[in-house]
Write a protein that holds these residues in place. Structure first.
Motif, PDB file in Angstrom:
ATOM      1  N   THR A  71       0.872  -1.082   0.092  1.00 27.11           N
ATOM      2  CA  THR A  71       0.033   0.160   0.015  1.00 27.11           C
ATOM      3  C   THR A  71       0.828   1.244  -0.127  1.00 27.11           C
ATOM      4  O   THR A  71       0.454   2.159  -0.872  1.00 27.11           O
ATOM      5  CB  THR A  71      -0.873   0.130   1.158  1.00 27.11           C
ATOM      6  N   ARG A  95     -10.907   2.325  -2.263  1.00 30.74           N
ATOM      7  CA  ARG A  95     -12.197   2.149  -2.250  1.00 30.74           C
ATOM      8  C   ARG A  95     -12.395   1.837  -0.618  1.00 30.74           C
ATOM      9  O   ARG A  95     -13.354   2.350  -0.076  1.00 30.74           O
ATOM     10  CB  ARG A  95     -12.832   0.720  -2.881  1.00 30.74           C
ATOM     11  N   ASP A  96     -11.602   1.141  -0.036  1.00 29.37           N
ATOM     12  CA  ASP A  96     -11.915   0.548   1.400  1.00 29.37           C
ATOM     13  C   ASP A  96     -11.042   1.332   2.499  1.00 29.37           C
ATOM     14  O   ASP A  96      -9.982   1.968   1.999  1.00 29.37           O
ATOM     15  CB  ASP A  96     -11.467  -0.906   1.347  1.00 29.37           C
ATOM     16  N   MET A  97     -11.601   1.224   3.651  1.00 32.32           N
ATOM     17  CA  MET A  97     -10.821   2.083   4.717  1.00 32.32           C
ATOM     18  C   MET A  97      -9.485   1.314   4.811  1.00 32.32           C
ATOM     19  O   MET A  97      -8.432   2.077   5.133  1.00 32.32           O
ATOM     20  CB  MET A  97     -11.592   1.856   5.893  1.00 32.32           C
ATOM     21  N   TRP A  98      -9.278  -0.088   4.660  1.00 31.45           N
ATOM     22  CA  TRP A  98      -8.011  -0.780   4.944  1.00 31.45           C
ATOM     23  C   TRP A  98      -7.976  -1.462   3.473  1.00 31.45           C
ATOM     24  O   TRP A  98      -8.163  -2.425   3.340  1.00 31.45           O
ATOM     25  CB  TRP A  98      -7.895  -1.864   5.745  1.00 31.45           C
ATOM     26  N   PRO A  99      -7.292  -0.739   2.542  1.00 28.39           N
ATOM     27  CA  PRO A  99      -7.037  -1.504   1.105  1.00 28.39           C
ATOM     28  C   PRO A  99      -6.198  -2.606   1.169  1.00 28.39           C
ATOM     29  O   PRO A  99      -5.302  -2.711   1.855  1.00 28.39           O
ATOM     30  CB  PRO A  99      -6.615  -0.033   0.414  1.00 28.39           C
ATOM     31  N   TRP A 100      -6.713  -3.407   0.305  1.00 30.10           N
ATOM     32  CA  TRP A 100      -5.934  -4.639  -0.092  1.00 30.10           C
ATOM     33  C   TRP A 100      -5.465  -4.639  -1.384  1.00 30.10           C
ATOM     34  O   TRP A 100      -6.351  -4.686  -2.249  1.00 30.10           O
ATOM     35  CB  TRP A 100      -7.089  -6.105   0.329  1.00 30.10           C
ATOM     36  N   GLY A 124      -9.305  -1.936  -5.147  1.00 31.10           N
ATOM     37  CA  GLY A 124     -10.397  -1.172  -5.435  1.00 31.10           C
ATOM     38  C   GLY A 124     -10.159   0.185  -5.323  1.00 31.10           C
ATOM     39  O   GLY A 124      -9.245   0.765  -4.385  1.00 31.10           O
ATOM     40  N   LYS A 128     -12.469   4.411  -5.541  1.00 28.26           N
ATOM     41  CA  LYS A 128     -13.727   5.032  -5.577  1.00 28.26           C
ATOM     42  C   LYS A 128     -13.489   6.703  -5.712  1.00 28.26           C
ATOM     43  O   LYS A 128     -12.261   7.190  -5.752  1.00 28.26           O
ATOM     44  CB  LYS A 128     -14.515   4.891  -4.348  1.00 28.26           C
ATOM     45  N   ARG A 166     -17.392   3.720  -8.295  1.00 27.02           N
ATOM     46  CA  ARG A 166     -16.161   2.957  -7.518  1.00 27.02           C
ATOM     47  C   ARG A 166     -15.840   1.955  -8.729  1.00 27.02           C
ATOM     48  O   ARG A 166     -16.547   1.557  -9.698  1.00 27.02           O
ATOM     49  CB  ARG A 166     -17.100   1.843  -6.460  1.00 27.02           C
ATOM     50  N   TRP A 168     -12.434  -0.931  -9.919  1.00 28.63           N
ATOM     51  CA  TRP A 168     -11.239  -1.811  -9.847  1.00 28.63           C
ATOM     52  C   TRP A 168     -10.266  -1.644 -10.639  1.00 28.63           C
ATOM     53  O   TRP A 168     -10.254  -1.713 -11.726  1.00 28.63           O
ATOM     54  CB  TRP A 168     -11.742  -3.338  -9.768  1.00 28.63           C
TER      55      TRP A 168
END
Length: 154
Positions: free
Chosen positions: A43, A72-77, A94, A96, A101, A103
């Motif tokens: 990250t 996209r997410d609070m904890w991106p993967w 992901g 946004k 949103r 990928w």
């Protein structure tokens, strides 16, 4: 002393039994921690930052996702491989924006030991299933200019 000296000794539990109960929990925690550390490293890598910046400044990215493009997410993967040593970068994550949103996928390879990286794929898949190529045929590799600017500033 009121205890009798000829009393029965307590039963001892085998240390293997304790290990058998706690070892799976320990291994699970170590695995989750290692995966989290490796993902954090991905990250915070310059490759992810560069692709996210290029998406933010891309006209197609702005048109599809809107402004304020970020993870996209609070904890991106970050899925995929980032191996600069062997010349393979293939990742997806992901994203946004204010409008939607999606990928984002990025794939780059280096031919030869001292060759330059060449971007093979840079695409955005929207929530409705459309796959948009962010690299136009008529436009140069957007990551090539940033590499040349970085070399010039040294």
């Amino acid at each position: 002393m009121t205890r009798r000296s000829d009393r029965a000794l307590p039963t001892l539990t085998s240390p293997w039994r304790i290990w058998a109960k706690t070892l799976p929990i320990f291994l699970t925690l170590i695995t989750i921690s290692a995966l989290g550390i490796f993902n954090y490293q991905k990250t915070s890598s310059s490759i992810v930052a560069a692709t996210l910046y290029a998406l933010r400044t891309s006209e197609v990215g702005k048109r599809e996702l809107g402004e304020e493009i970020y993870f996209r997410d609070m904890w991106p993967w970050i899925w995929g491989e980032m191996n600069q040593l062997h010349g393979r970068e293939h990742m997806g994550f992901g994203v946004k924006g204010t409008r939607g949103r999606g990928w984002m996928r990025f794939r780059s390879v280096r031919v030869g030991r001292m060759g330059k990286f060449e971007t093979k794929e840079w695409s955005l898949e929207t929530e409705d299933g459309r796959k948009i190529q962010l690299m136009d045929e008529g436009r140069e590799d957007p990551f090539l200019n940033t590499a040349l600017e970085a070399e010039g500033s040294d």
